[in-house]
Motif scaffolding. Structure first.
Motif, short mmCIF file in Angstrom:
data_model
loop_
_atom_site.label_atom_id
_atom_site.label_comp_id
_atom_site.label_asym_id
_atom_site.label_seq_id
_atom_site.Cartn_x
_atom_site.Cartn_y
_atom_site.Cartn_z
N MET A 5 0.82 -1.21 0.00
CA MET A 5 0.00 0.00 0.00
C MET A 5 0.86 1.27 0.00
SD MET A 5 -1.56 -0.21 3.88
CE MET A 5 -2.34 1.38 3.99
N THR A 6 2.10 1.13 -0.42
CA THR A 6 2.99 2.29 -0.47
C THR A 6 2.40 3.46 -1.23
OG1 THR A 6 4.76 0.66 -0.56
CG2 THR A 6 5.37 2.96 -0.96
N LEU A 7 1.88 3.12 -2.42
CA LEU A 7 1.36 4.18 -3.28
C LEU A 7 0.19 4.91 -2.62
CD1 LEU A 7 1.79 5.51 -5.99
CD2 LEU A 7 0.00 4.00 -6.93
N GLN A 8 -0.73 4.08 -2.06
CA GLN A 8 -1.87 4.72 -1.40
C GLN A 8 -1.41 5.66 -0.30
OE1 GLN A 8 -1.68 1.49 -2.38
NE2 GLN A 8 -3.60 0.42 -1.87
N LEU A 9 -0.43 5.21 0.49
CA LEU A 9 0.05 6.04 1.58
C LEU A 9 0.64 7.34 1.05
CD1 LEU A 9 1.77 3.70 4.20
CD2 LEU A 9 -0.36 4.98 4.38
N ILE A 10 1.39 7.24 -0.01
CA ILE A 10 1.98 8.44 -0.58
C ILE A 10 0.88 9.40 -1.04
CG2 ILE A 10 3.31 9.33 -2.54
CD1 ILE A 10 5.11 6.86 -2.24
N VAL A 11 -0.14 8.81 -1.65
CA VAL A 11 -1.25 9.64 -2.16
C VAL A 11 -1.99 10.33 -1.01
CG1 VAL A 11 -3.48 9.62 -3.33
CG2 VAL A 11 -1.56 8.35 -4.31
N ILE A 12 -2.34 9.54 0.02
CA ILE A 12 -3.12 10.20 1.07
C ILE A 12 -2.27 11.19 1.87
CG2 ILE A 12 -4.91 8.40 1.31
CD1 ILE A 12 -3.44 7.61 3.93
N ALA A 13 -0.99 10.88 2.02
CA ALA A 13 -0.12 11.84 2.72
C ALA A 13 -0.03 13.13 1.92
CB ALA A 13 1.26 11.23 2.92
N THR A 14 0.11 12.98 0.60
CA THR A 14 0.18 14.16 -0.26
C THR A 14 -1.11 14.96 -0.19
OG1 THR A 14 1.56 12.84 -1.71
CG2 THR A 14 0.76 14.94 -2.56
N LEU A 15 -2.23 14.22 -0.22
CA LEU A 15 -3.53 14.89 -0.13
C LEU A 15 -3.64 15.66 1.19
CD1 LEU A 15 -6.09 12.34 -1.59
CD2 LEU A 15 -5.35 14.54 -2.56
N TYR A 16 -3.20 14.98 2.26
CA TYR A 16 -3.30 15.63 3.57
C TYR A 16 -2.46 16.90 3.60
CZ TYR A 16 -2.89 16.66 8.48
OH TYR A 16 -2.92 17.32 9.69
N LEU A 17 -1.25 16.82 3.09
CA LEU A 17 -0.38 18.00 3.11
C LEU A 17 -0.97 19.11 2.24
CD1 LEU A 17 3.11 16.23 3.05
CD2 LEU A 17 1.98 17.36 4.98
N GLY A 18 -1.56 18.69 1.12
CA GLY A 18 -2.26 19.68 0.29
C GLY A 18 -3.38 20.34 1.07
N PHE A 19 -4.07 19.52 1.85
CA PHE A 19 -5.19 20.02 2.64
C PHE A 19 -4.72 21.06 3.67
CE2 PHE A 19 -7.36 19.29 6.78
CZ PHE A 19 -8.55 19.94 6.49
N ILE A 20 -3.59 20.80 4.33
CA ILE A 20 -3.19 21.78 5.34
C ILE A 20 -2.68 23.08 4.68
CG2 ILE A 20 -2.73 20.04 7.14
CD1 ILE A 20 0.25 20.78 6.84
N PHE A 21 -2.11 22.94 3.49
CA PHE A 21 -1.73 24.18 2.78
C PHE A 21 -2.99 24.98 2.46
CE2 PHE A 21 2.72 24.75 1.60
CZ PHE A 21 3.28 23.57 2.08
N GLY A 22 -4.01 24.27 1.99
CA GLY A 22 -5.28 24.96 1.67
C GLY A 22 -5.87 25.60 2.91
N ALA A 23 -5.84 24.84 4.02
CA ALA A 23 -6.40 25.37 5.26
C ALA A 23 -5.64 26.61 5.70
CB ALA A 23 -6.34 24.30 6.35
N ALA A 24 -4.33 26.55 5.61
CA ALA A 24 -3.51 27.69 6.03
C ALA A 24 -3.83 28.91 5.17
CB ALA A 24 -2.03 27.34 5.91
N TRP A 25 -3.97 28.68 3.90
CA TRP A 25 -4.29 29.76 2.98
C TRP A 25 -5.65 30.36 3.34
CZ3 TRP A 25 -8.08 30.35 -0.88
CH2 TRP A 25 -7.85 31.42 -1.76
N PHE A 26 -6.59 29.49 3.65
CA PHE A 26 -7.94 29.95 4.04
C PHE A 26 -7.88 30.76 5.33
CE2 PHE A 26 -11.68 29.15 6.72
CZ PHE A 26 -12.67 29.69 5.92
N PHE A 27 -7.20 30.20 6.35
CA PHE A 27 -7.15 30.89 7.63
C PHE A 27 -6.43 32.23 7.52
CE2 PHE A 27 -7.57 26.52 9.63
CZ PHE A 27 -8.86 26.75 10.06
#
Lengths: 894, 118
Positions: free
Chosen positions: A1-23
């Motif tokens: 599940m390496t690939l899945q982990l990389i994908v969700i980690a990337t998504l999560y990091l993208g999410f916090i960048f978005g959140a930071a931008w929003f805040f």
């Protein structure tokens, strides 16, 4: 599940960048303000790192309940946190403090050495701790994916932790280094850290519930509980006390805690909620530690204890649950990495790098300062990564964390001394910290170094730390903590008592210790006597803060203090102190002091002078507050004054008008008298008949003049308050009948009928009979005047009404228009503001009547009369005894 | 032909003494006790001069003055008033009065002014 982990980690990091931008864009909005206390509390929960997420379980497996001590310490710290946090907040705002290094440097005489020391030692103490988080990310990834990344074989481009580290760098410089002022709250950062805290909590709860649900179906779970319960809790007191103390200190002093708890705080009002929310948060987060610790060895014996959470959640809930656990750990680790590197980067750049460039005066340094901070952050992350890569392989998560805790605790004596002990001295603080860190190094770092270099941590034989600890029957950690803090504190206190502080330090000590009292406002306390050319100060500010911001802050300052820079070419000591604070926000207190000194010939004030000035400014401030709170009252008062003035003007006008009207009224009979007198004088041969007629008329006019004059005098007496009433026994019915009888002649002359109707006997009252008679004459006389010219009727009625006698006089004339019903009681109503004359009369009768009735405390008014005609009514209170009534002096009636 | 004078005042004593005064001096005199009466008499007798009070129970003196001055030929108008303010006097002249005399006045002055006007 390496690939899945990389994908969700990337998504999560993208999410916090978005959140930071929003805040960053939204958090300063009003709507969010009421959430700030919660956001603040969650942001402080950055305390719970990947260590909490994974390491607590590892520690629980190792030594049972003592993992909880790491959270009980902060809970105890929160009991005393409010006064400390409040004071720190005031100091942060007022002294331009952006880190613990700034704080201690500013307090101990704006000392550069102190700043450098704190920055460097924090870096040394915390770097392994940051590595730990990188390690947690990397190992959690490895645990879940099953891919072994062979780290021992050297640098690897396939290590996901490397990329996470780089992304964290990007995040930190994007949202953490936006402003040159290090003490300015950064909405994107606070919001994101709070969100990550929330995320890791929710993730842990979900994973915990799923896991527990799985465990309760397994008999081994109950067996493990029994085993755990029967196991004696046997932690030496020195050990648990140590953990309580260092975790409490670290909760306050760790760079990330100081960053979120003080530097990023937006208001003192945020603090109280955190006092119970943070312990609650930690309690909930630790709720599921024990079940995982108990079941780990049973279900996943091959996994490292630190990662039971991952392996067990994979077993109990499948890949999705495991991914959630992974993301929770990732969020805990990333938030710690972001805030810690930001705080360390700030400290290091401000106290070590920036002092190297501040003399490059004639170029804008704002961007370069931010640039240096970014390089510092980058450097720290790289160092942390390398440390993780080459050194931190063998240690468990918790042990490295504890080493950092002990290191940070070395700042505690100097920190508490700074805030609460005026005698705390710079040299003593430096000595204490140095000694404490040396001991820390000897106990907790040296063995590691010896181990890495020589492969033998016990090279020192009997003097090796572990043997020392063993001989005292306490853990190495406890030994390190006890010795370091003991020597630290003793050195600190004794050399403080034996040192004399500089003037500057003495002043700072006063401000720091009495901050709650002295620093509640936004003004920087004034520390110097001295002036500087304003352009010099301004160019200094532009140099470090940039053109725009300098203009803005100076504008604001000028507005608040009523200064016009154009007319004040010299900056006084207040302005200089303010400028120093602004500089301190960008380059730290020590450099700021040096920069200011370069343009100001200054002479430091003595402590008592500083105190005087501060007390004075407090008073002024207090006064200001009261003043501003009274602005409304003042405005109201001035409105009232204006109204009173208008009223007075009106009264004056009325007085003029009254005089004018009186003279007008006097002129008319005078004219008649003069004309007729002249006729008599010029015409001696006037027939006797005409002569008699004119003489008779003249007598009549004289009477009229006399009446008018006595009325005017009467009214004047009432209005000046000199009129007295003598209340005697009065039979109103008799008076009414008598008056009507007297006026029957007049009624007859005008062919009007005049009648009295009194249906029930009237009680006796006390009143001024002559005056009431005057009122009745006036009112009935008026009624006869205004009654229908064609056989009019005037009716007088009277009756008892409650505690009053009421009298009505009613005619059948044209009546009084509603708009005039108040005005008829004015003096000369009939002539005022109009040129039309009403039937003759002095025009004062109603005004006098009103005065008489009011002095009796009765009322007089025009009543609605359904049958048309005027109906005037008055009441007289029923008095029981003789008395004198006096009118208070009043302004003439309108 | 004798000059005609209309005297308007609501104060009967003033009215009667002025009537006596001007009759003795040979004028043809009419008297009115209020504004409307004054207008009627003016239409009826076309006086050469009107002595006019300002404050009257129905129509005030200014209005009567306007009415008189709108006639052709318009009679001379002399206000006799106790209203003593500057504004009052000015207002009287604005309404086209030929003279504004303040009460009380001397009979001699009044006669002189009237002779000058007609």
């Amino acid at each position: 599940m390496t690939l899945q982990l990389i994908v969700i980690a990337t998504l999560y990091l993208g999410f916090i960048f978005g959140a930071a931008w929003f805040f960053e864009r939204r958090l300063s909005n009003m709507g969010f303000r009421k959430w700030m206390p919660y956001i603040y509390a969650l942001a402080i929960a950055v305390y719970c790192t990947a260590w909490t997420f994974y390491g607590s379980i590892g520690r629980a497996v190792e030594s049972g309940f003592d993992f909880l001590l790491i959270y009980i310490g902060p809970t105890l710290a929160l009991f005393i946190w409010y006064p400390i946090a409040r004071k720190l907040y005031y100091l942060k705002v007022n002294q331009g403090i952006g880190s613990l290094a700034d704080l201690l440097s500013a307090r101990y005489g704006k000392d550069a050495t102190m700043g450098k020391l704190v920055a460097a030692l924090s870096l040394i103490g915390i770097l392994p701790y940051i590595s730990l988080q990188i390690k947690a990310i990397s190992e959690s990834f490895t645990t879940l994916s099953g891919d072994e990344i062979s780290l021992s074989s050297g640098f690897s481009w396939t290590d996901p932790a490397l990329y996470v580290t780089l992304i964290m760098f990007l995040f930190t410089i994007l949202f953490g280094t936006r402003y040159v002022q290090s003490n300015r709250p950064k909405a994107g950062l606070i919001g994101t850290i709070a969100l990550e805290s929330l995320f890791k909590l929710v993730a842990f709860i979900i994973v915990g519930i799923i896991g527990l649900n799985h465990f309760v179906k397994d008999d081994r779970f109950y067996a493990a509980i029994d085993r755990f319960a029967s196991q004696p809790i046997d932690i030496p007191m020195a050990d648990w006390a140590t953990i309580l103390v260092i975790s409490a200190f670290s909760f306050m002093l760790l760079p990330r805690q100081f960053q979120m708890g003080v530097v990023e705080n937006t208001s003192v009002k945020n603090i109280p909620k955190a006092l119970w929310l943070v312990p609650l948060y930690m309690l909930v987060l630790n709720l599921f530690v024990l079940p995982f610790a108990l079941m780990g060895p049973e279900l996943s014996p091959d996994t490292k204890a630190d990662f039971y959470l991952l392996s067990l959640s994979l077993q109990s809930g499948g890949p999705a649950t495991a991914s959630l656990a992974f993301l929770g750990g990732l969020s805990a680790a990333t938030s710690m990495i972001i805030v810690s590197t930001l705080a360390l980067g700030n400290m290091f750049s401000t106290h070590v790098l920036v002092p190297q460039i501040v003399w490059q005066k004639d170029q804008p340094l704002e961007r370069r300062i931010i640039g240096l901070r970014r390089w510092a952050i980058f450097g720290i992350l790289i160092l942390a990564y390398l440390y993780y890569h080459y050194i931190a392989q063998k240690e468990s998560l918790v042990s490295i964390g504890m080493v950092s805790f002990v290191a940070i605790s070395q700042f505690a004596p100097a920190f508490f001394g700074a805030l609460f002990w005026k005698q705390a001295h710079r040299k003593a603080a430096i000595a204490g910290i140095s000694v404490g860190f040396s001991i820390w190094f000897f106990f907790l770092v040296l063995p590691e170094i010896l181990n890495v270099i020589f492969g033998n941590p016990e090279l020192l034989k009997d003097w090796s730390p572990s043997r020392l600890a063993e001989s005292m029957q306490i853990s190495l950690l406890s030994a390190a903590t006890i010795f370091s803090l003991l020597f630290n504190t003793v050195f600190f206190i004794f050399s403080s008592l034996n040192s004399r502080p500089s003037q500057e330090e003495e002043n700072q000590a006063t401000i720091f210790v009495d901050a709650n009292r002295l620093l509640r406002d936004d003004n920087a306390p004034q520390m110097y006597r001295g002036t500087a050319p304003f352009p010099d100060i301004k160019s200094l500010l532009i140099n470090f803060l940039g053109n725009q911001r300098t203009e803005r802050v100076l504008d604001r300052y000028a507005r608040l203090n009523n200064i016009d820079w154009n007319t004040s070419p010299t900056a006084d000591s207040r302005v200089i102190s303010y400028a120093e604070r602004l500089l301190s926000e960008a380059i730290g207190p020590a450099s700021a002091k040096i920069m200011i000194s370069s343009v100001v010939q200054r002479e430091e004030l003595s402590r008592s002078e500083v105190l005087d000035i501060l007390e004075e400014s407090q008073k002024v401030l207090q006064l200001n507050r009261e003043l501003s709170s009274r602005t409304d009252q003042l405005k109201r008062a001035s409105d009232e004054l204006k109204a009173a003035n208008d009223k007075l003007q009106e009264v004056t006008d009325l007085k003029d008008e009254f005089l004018y009207t009186v003279t007008h009224e006097l002129r008319t009979p005078l004219t008649a008298i003069r004309t007729q007198a002249e006729l008599l004088q010029d015409d001696p041969e006037m027939p006797e008949e005409d002569r008699q007629r004119f003489i008779g008329n003249m007598v009549q006019d004289c009477d009229r003049l006399t009446r008018l004059i006595s009325n005017v005098l009467d009214l004047e007496k009432f209005e000046s308050g000199s009129q007295k009433l003598t209340l005697t026994r009065l039979d109103l019915e008799a008076l009414l009948r008598g008056t009507v009888k007297q006026l029957q002649a007049l009624a007859l002359k005008r062919k009007h009928s005049l009648a009295v109707e009194i249906s029930a006997p009237l009680p006796i009252t006390y009143a001024d009979e002559d005056r009431i008679a005057q009122v009745l004459h006036n009112l009935i006389g008026n009624a006869l005047k205004y009654a229908n010219p064609d056989g009019g009727r005037v009716l007088v009625t009277a009756y008892q009404f409650d505690q009053f006698l009421k009298v009505n006089i009613q005619d059948d004339g044209k009546g009084i228009p509603e708009t005039d019903r108040e005005l008829v009681f004015d003096k000369f109503y009939q002539v005022r503001n109009q040129t039309r004359r009403k039937p003759s009369g002095s025009g004062l009768g109603l005004a006098i009547s009103k005065n008489i009735i009011q002095m009796h405390k009765g009322k007089i008014w025009i009543e609605e009369n359904p049958s048309g005609g005027a109906r005037i009514s008055f009441t007289l209170p029923l008095y029981q005894q003789e008395m004198q009534l006096k009118n208070p002096k009043t302004l003439p009636h309108a | 032909m004798r000059s005609r004078i209309l005297i308007v005042d609501d104060e009967i004593n003033i009215l009667m003494s002025l009537e006596y005064l001007f009759k003795r001096k040979g004028y043809e005199v009419f008297i009115a006790r209020n504004g409307n009466e004054a207008k009627n008499l003016a239409d009826l007798h076309e006086p050469d001069l009107v002595l006019l009070d300002i404050m009257m129970p129905d129509v005030d003196g200014y209005e009567v003055c306007d009415y008189l001055k709108a006639k052709t030929p318009a009679p001379k108008v002399v206000f006799l008033s106790a209203k003593s303010k500057k504004d009052d006097v000015q207002k009287g002249y604005e309404h086209g009065a030929d003279l504004y005399l303040l009460k009380p006045f001397s009979n001699k002055d009044l006669l002189q002014h009237v002779q000058d006007l007609i």
